[in-house]
Motif scaffolding. Structure first.
Motif, PDB file in Angstrom:
ATOM      1  N   LEU A  89      -0.092  -3.522   0.887  1.00 43.40           N
ATOM      2  CA  LEU A  89      -1.320  -3.332   0.110  1.00 43.40           C
ATOM      3  C   LEU A  89      -2.461  -2.748   0.938  1.00 43.40           C
ATOM      4  O   LEU A  89      -3.416  -2.222   0.378  1.00 43.40           O
ATOM      5  CB  LEU A  89      -1.761  -4.658  -0.509  1.00 43.40           C
ATOM      6  N   ALA A  90      -2.355  -2.829   2.246  1.00 42.17           N
ATOM      7  CA  ALA A  90      -3.375  -2.234   3.110  1.00 42.17           C
ATOM      8  C   ALA A  90      -3.014  -0.803   3.504  1.00 42.17           C
ATOM      9  O   ALA A  90      -3.757  -0.170   4.262  1.00 42.17           O
ATOM     10  CB  ALA A  90      -3.555  -3.079   4.368  1.00 42.17           C
ATOM     11  N   ASN A  91      -1.902  -0.305   2.961  1.00 46.58           N
ATOM     12  CA  ASN A  91      -1.430   1.034   3.320  1.00 46.58           C
ATOM     13  C   ASN A  91      -1.140   1.874   2.093  1.00 46.58           C
ATOM     14  O   ASN A  91      -0.181   2.649   2.055  1.00 46.58           O
ATOM     15  CB  ASN A  91      -0.178   0.915   4.187  1.00 46.58           C
ATOM     16  N   LEU A  92      -1.978   1.753   1.067  1.00 48.86           N
ATOM     17  CA  LEU A  92      -1.805   2.554  -0.137  1.00 48.86           C
ATOM     18  C   LEU A  92      -2.269   3.989   0.083  1.00 48.86           C
ATOM     19  O   LEU A  92      -1.649   4.936  -0.379  1.00 48.86           O
ATOM     20  CB  LEU A  92      -2.582   1.930  -1.297  1.00 48.86           C
ATOM     21  N   SER A  93      -3.403   4.154   0.782  1.00 43.71           N
ATOM     22  CA  SER A  93      -3.954   5.488   1.051  1.00 43.71           C
ATOM     23  C   SER A  93      -4.913   5.385   2.229  1.00 43.71           C
ATOM     24  O   SER A  93      -5.338   4.284   2.621  1.00 43.71           O
ATOM     25  CB  SER A  93      -4.679   6.046  -0.176  1.00 43.71           C
ATOM     26  N   ASP A  94      -5.279   6.519   2.758  1.00 47.09           N
ATOM     27  CA  ASP A  94      -6.170   6.535   3.920  1.00 47.09           C
ATOM     28  C   ASP A  94      -7.595   6.122   3.581  1.00 47.09           C
ATOM     29  O   ASP A  94      -8.325   5.622   4.440  1.00 47.09           O
ATOM     30  CB  ASP A  94      -6.189   7.941   4.549  1.00 47.09           C
ATOM     31  N   ASP A  95      -8.019   6.349   2.335  1.00 50.52           N
ATOM     32  CA  ASP A  95      -9.403   6.080   1.965  1.00 50.52           C
ATOM     33  C   ASP A  95      -9.566   4.888   1.029  1.00 50.52           C
ATOM     34  O   ASP A  95     -10.559   4.779   0.314  1.00 50.52           O
ATOM     35  CB  ASP A  95     -10.020   7.327   1.328  1.00 50.52           C
ATOM     36  N   GLN A  96      -8.590   3.989   1.017  1.00 52.31           N
ATOM     37  CA  GLN A  96      -8.656   2.849   0.115  1.00 52.31           C
ATOM     38  C   GLN A  96      -9.667   1.815   0.610  1.00 52.31           C
ATOM     39  O   GLN A  96     -10.044   1.784   1.786  1.00 52.31           O
ATOM     40  CB  GLN A  96      -7.287   2.190   0.009  1.00 52.31           C
ATOM     41  N   PRO A  97     -10.140   0.909  -0.284  1.00 50.63           N
ATOM     42  CA  PRO A  97     -11.016  -0.189   0.153  1.00 50.63           C
ATOM     43  C   PRO A  97     -10.242  -1.168   1.033  1.00 50.63           C
ATOM     44  O   PRO A  97      -9.016  -1.113   1.133  1.00 50.63           O
ATOM     45  CB  PRO A  97     -11.451  -0.844  -1.163  1.00 50.63           C
ATOM     46  N   ARG A  98     -10.974  -2.108   1.588  1.00 47.19           N
ATOM     47  CA  ARG A  98     -10.341  -3.089   2.464  1.00 47.19           C
ATOM     48  C   ARG A  98      -9.481  -4.062   1.675  1.00 47.19           C
ATOM     49  O   ARG A  98      -9.840  -4.499   0.581  1.00 47.19           O
ATOM     50  CB  ARG A  98     -11.405  -3.866   3.238  1.00 47.19           C
ATOM     51  N   PHE A  99      -8.345  -4.408   2.255  1.00 39.07           N
ATOM     52  CA  PHE A  99      -7.515  -5.507   1.753  1.00 39.07           C
ATOM     53  C   PHE A  99      -7.338  -6.487   2.900  1.00 39.07           C
ATOM     54  O   PHE A  99      -6.628  -6.228   3.859  1.00 39.07           O
ATOM     55  CB  PHE A  99      -6.156  -4.996   1.257  1.00 39.07           C
ATOM     56  N   ASP A 100      -8.046  -7.605   2.815  1.00 43.15           N
ATOM     57  CA  ASP A 100      -8.004  -8.629   3.857  1.00 43.15           C
ATOM     58  C   ASP A 100      -7.298  -9.860   3.308  1.00 43.15           C
ATOM     59  O   ASP A 100      -7.680 -10.379   2.246  1.00 43.15           O
ATOM     60  CB  ASP A 100      -9.420  -9.010   4.295  1.00 43.15           C
ATOM     61  N   ILE A 101      -6.297 -10.348   4.012  1.00 43.78           N
ATOM     62  CA  ILE A 101      -5.580 -11.537   3.582  1.00 43.78           C
ATOM     63  C   ILE A 101      -5.307 -12.395   4.803  1.00 43.78           C
ATOM     64  O   ILE A 101      -4.742 -11.936   5.794  1.00 43.78           O
ATOM     65  CB  ILE A 101      -4.285 -11.166   2.819  1.00 43.78           C
ATOM     66  N   TYR A 102      -5.777 -13.641   4.750  1.00 39.93           N
ATOM     67  CA  TYR A 102      -5.725 -14.511   5.920  1.00 39.93           C
ATOM     68  C   TYR A 102      -5.138 -15.876   5.561  1.00 39.93           C
ATOM     69  O   TYR A 102      -5.569 -16.507   4.584  1.00 39.93           O
ATOM     70  CB  TYR A 102      -7.132 -14.741   6.496  1.00 39.93           C
ATOM     71  N   ASP A 103      -4.182 -16.325   6.375  1.00 39.96           N
ATOM     72  CA  ASP A 103      -3.735 -17.712   6.293  1.00 39.96           C
ATOM     73  C   ASP A 103      -4.780 -18.570   6.998  1.00 39.96           C
ATOM     74  O   ASP A 103      -4.983 -18.434   8.208  1.00 39.96           O
ATOM     75  CB  ASP A 103      -2.377 -17.889   6.973  1.00 39.96           C
ATOM     76  N   SER A 104      -5.449 -19.445   6.255  1.00 40.00           N
ATOM     77  CA  SER A 104      -6.556 -20.213   6.818  1.00 40.00           C
ATOM     78  C   SER A 104      -6.096 -21.599   7.253  1.00 40.00           C
ATOM     79  O   SER A 104      -5.016 -22.071   6.897  1.00 40.00           O
ATOM     80  CB  SER A 104      -7.691 -20.325   5.799  1.00 40.00           C
ATOM     81  N   VAL A 105      -6.956 -22.267   7.998  1.00 36.59           N
ATOM     82  CA  VAL A 105      -6.654 -23.607   8.482  1.00 36.59           C
ATOM     83  C   VAL A 105      -6.789 -24.620   7.350  1.00 36.59           C
ATOM     84  O   VAL A 105      -7.407 -24.346   6.323  1.00 36.59           O
ATOM     85  CB  VAL A 105      -7.587 -23.995   9.647  1.00 36.59           C
ATOM     86  N   LEU A 106      -6.227 -25.812   7.569  1.00 39.93           N
ATOM     87  CA  LEU A 106      -6.252 -26.854   6.544  1.00 39.93           C
ATOM     88  C   LEU A 106      -7.571 -27.635   6.589  1.00 39.93           C
ATOM     89  O   LEU A 106      -7.596 -28.852   6.703  1.00 39.93           O
ATOM     90  CB  LEU A 106      -5.070 -27.793   6.739  1.00 39.93           C
ATOM     91  N   SER A 107      -8.646 -26.910   6.488  1.00 45.19           N
ATOM     92  CA  SER A 107      -9.976 -27.512   6.381  1.00 45.19           C
ATOM     93  C   SER A 107     -10.599 -26.948   5.117  1.00 45.19           C
ATOM     94  O   SER A 107     -11.400 -26.020   5.153  1.00 45.19           O
ATOM     95  CB  SER A 107     -10.824 -27.189   7.615  1.00 45.19           C
ATOM     96  N   GLU A 108     -10.202 -27.509   3.981  1.00 45.24           N
ATOM     97  CA  GLU A 108     -10.532 -26.916   2.693  1.00 45.24           C
ATOM     98  C   GLU A 108     -12.033 -26.816   2.462  1.00 45.24           C
ATOM     99  O   GLU A 108     -12.527 -25.813   1.938  1.00 45.24           O
ATOM    100  CB  GLU A 108      -9.883 -27.719   1.556  1.00 45.24           C
ATOM    101  N   GLU A 109     -12.770 -27.849   2.857  1.00 44.59           N
ATOM    102  CA  GLU A 109     -14.209 -27.820   2.633  1.00 44.59           C
ATOM    103  C   GLU A 109     -14.859 -26.650   3.367  1.00 44.59           C
ATOM    104  O   GLU A 109     -15.664 -25.906   2.790  1.00 44.59           O
ATOM    105  CB  GLU A 109     -14.840 -29.135   3.094  1.00 44.59           C
ATOM    106  N   ALA A 110     -14.474 -26.456   4.627  1.00 50.82           N
ATOM    107  CA  ALA A 110     -15.079 -25.384   5.422  1.00 50.82           C
ATOM    108  C   ALA A 110     -14.693 -24.009   4.892  1.00 50.82           C
ATOM    109  O   ALA A 110     -15.543 -23.117   4.753  1.00 50.82           O
ATOM    110  CB  ALA A 110     -14.656 -25.523   6.884  1.00 50.82           C
ATOM    111  N   VAL A 111     -13.416 -23.823   4.581  1.00 46.81           N
ATOM    112  CA  VAL A 111     -12.946 -22.509   4.155  1.00 46.81           C
ATOM    113  C   VAL A 111     -13.525 -22.141   2.788  1.00 46.81           C
ATOM    114  O   VAL A 111     -14.013 -21.029   2.581  1.00 46.81           O
ATOM    115  CB  VAL A 111     -11.402 -22.456   4.128  1.00 46.81           C
TER     116      VAL A 111
END
Length: 383
Positions: A89-111
């Motif tokens: 999804l981050a390689n659809l085209s050279d001028d596409q918007p950002r696609f950021d996807i992160y596995d976050s820590v198990l601190s639900e309140e903070a995240v």
């Protein structure tokens, strides 16, 4: 859709994909070619891909979300030779918007607090936080109460954050069952957020796109499935994605209005239990109506779906959550009003688990017996 589907299922040469993941991507290529119906994971990725193609950036955080807690997403593939990650999804085209996807820590309140703040300052995109299980949102409840539900009313802070909260009773115990739908419904007023419980791949496709595209910025709370991610009946077609829309209420297309003696209203996963049992029993006079959006309550859509059923003898609300949880207490008056507008003699009865201090039983045998009982109540006309 076919263009985006091809792009997000293409893995560059030189990346050696793990065997089961390769099978998932092979199946997705078949879905785009029409050889297989679309499943939940593919419809979700197509929603992200088409939004990126149309210029909407996407930010996605949560526990184990790149793979998906239930192994349905696989938005990232890893080269088995060197561990390098590749994001289609981050390689659809050279001028596409950002696609950021992160596995976050198990601190639900903070995240969740961080993502709420991010979403308030990033209006032009889709910002998503997913709990590994719906129950994990409990750890972030203060953020939900103080900011997500009431931030606009208190401070005029607009927020379009989407929360995906896996929800469904499958006999796995209390902490793997409920995203506490009832809490969000109790917090709902003045159109402060949207609460939806989609049941098909096409519905999640259109729901995610609707959230990004329309100018209204309100939090979207999704009771996201687990068990129906791969259910044989929970599939959609490319045509339903290309030509459809998100339906707040889904009518029963198999039981005619002239034959229906009872209507069973429900929301979420329990629909498939009712459907399978109805087919098993050969029942042809009970219609199943799904509420896919629970807040704001879709009064007009429900009226339109119920309008043809002029010969009803009874109406039932069926849920798998205990009686003091789920949608029953917050939604019953809306449903009763709709039934009264249809026929003043109609009342609404309840079929579901009895009230409970915990979200679910910890014993599979108890879970199955409870489910058998309330499904039988919902589908037995003289009950």
């Amino acid at each position: 859709l076919q263009y985006i589907g091809t792009k997000i299922t293409t893995i560059p040469d030189g990346i050696q994909v793990q065997r089961q993941v390769a099978k998932i991507y092979d199946d997705r290529r078949k879905m785009i070619g029409g050889a297989l119906p679309l499943n939940w994971g593919m419809a979700e990725l197509l929603a992200y891909g088409t939004l990126l193609h149309e210029g909407y950036p996407i930010r996605f955080t949560g526990q184990d979300i790149r793979r998906g807690t239930f192994s349905h997403r696989h938005a990232v593939v890893f080269n088995q030779k060197d561990g390098e990650a590749y994001l289609p999804l981050a390689n659809l085209s050279d001028d596409q918007p950002r696609f950021d996807i992160y596995d976050s820590v198990l601190s639900e309140e903070a995240v969740l607090a961080f993502e709420y703040g991010y979403a308030t300052t990033a209006p032009a995109g889709l910002i998503i936080w997913e709990a590994q299980f719906g129950d994990f949102a409990n750890g972030a409840q203060v953020v939900i109460d103080q900011f997500i539900a009431s931030g606009e009313h208190k401070w005029g802070r607009l927020c379009g954050l989407t929360m995906l909260l896996p929800h469904g009773f499958e006999g796995q115990g209390p902490e793997h069952s409920s995203a506490r739908l009832e809490r969000f419904l109790q917090l709902s007023a003045e159109h402060n957020m949207q609460i939806c419980n989609p049941t098909t791949p096409a519905q999640i496709f259109h729901l995610l796109r609707r959230q990004a595209i329309r100018p209204m910025r309100r939090p979207l709370i999704v009771m996201s499935p687990k068990w129906i991610l791969r259910h044989k009946l929970a599939t959609s077609t490319l045509e339903e994605l290309a030509q459809g829309e998100f339906f707040n209420v889904i009518a029963d297309s198999t039981v005619g209005s002239a034959e229906a003696k009872r209507v069973v209203l429900c929301s979420g996963k329990v629909y498939y239990h009712l459907l399978e049992e109805r087919e098993e029993r050969g029942i042809t006079d009970i219609a199943l109506v799904r509420l896919e959006q629970l807040y704001p309550f879709p009064d007009l859509e429900l009226d339109a779906v119920l309008a043809p059923y002029r010969g009803l003898e009874s109406a039932v609300w069926c849920q798998e959550e205990p009686m003091n949880q789920g949608a029953w207490y917050s939604s019953q008056h809306h449903i009763r009003n709709a039934l009264q507008r249809l026929d003043p003699k109609l009342d609404l009865t309840y079929a579901g688990r009895i009230g409970s201090a915990a979200p679910a039983s910890g014993y599979m045998s108890v879970h199955l017996e409870e489910q058998r009982k309330f499904i039988d109540e919902a589908l037995t006309l003289d009950a």
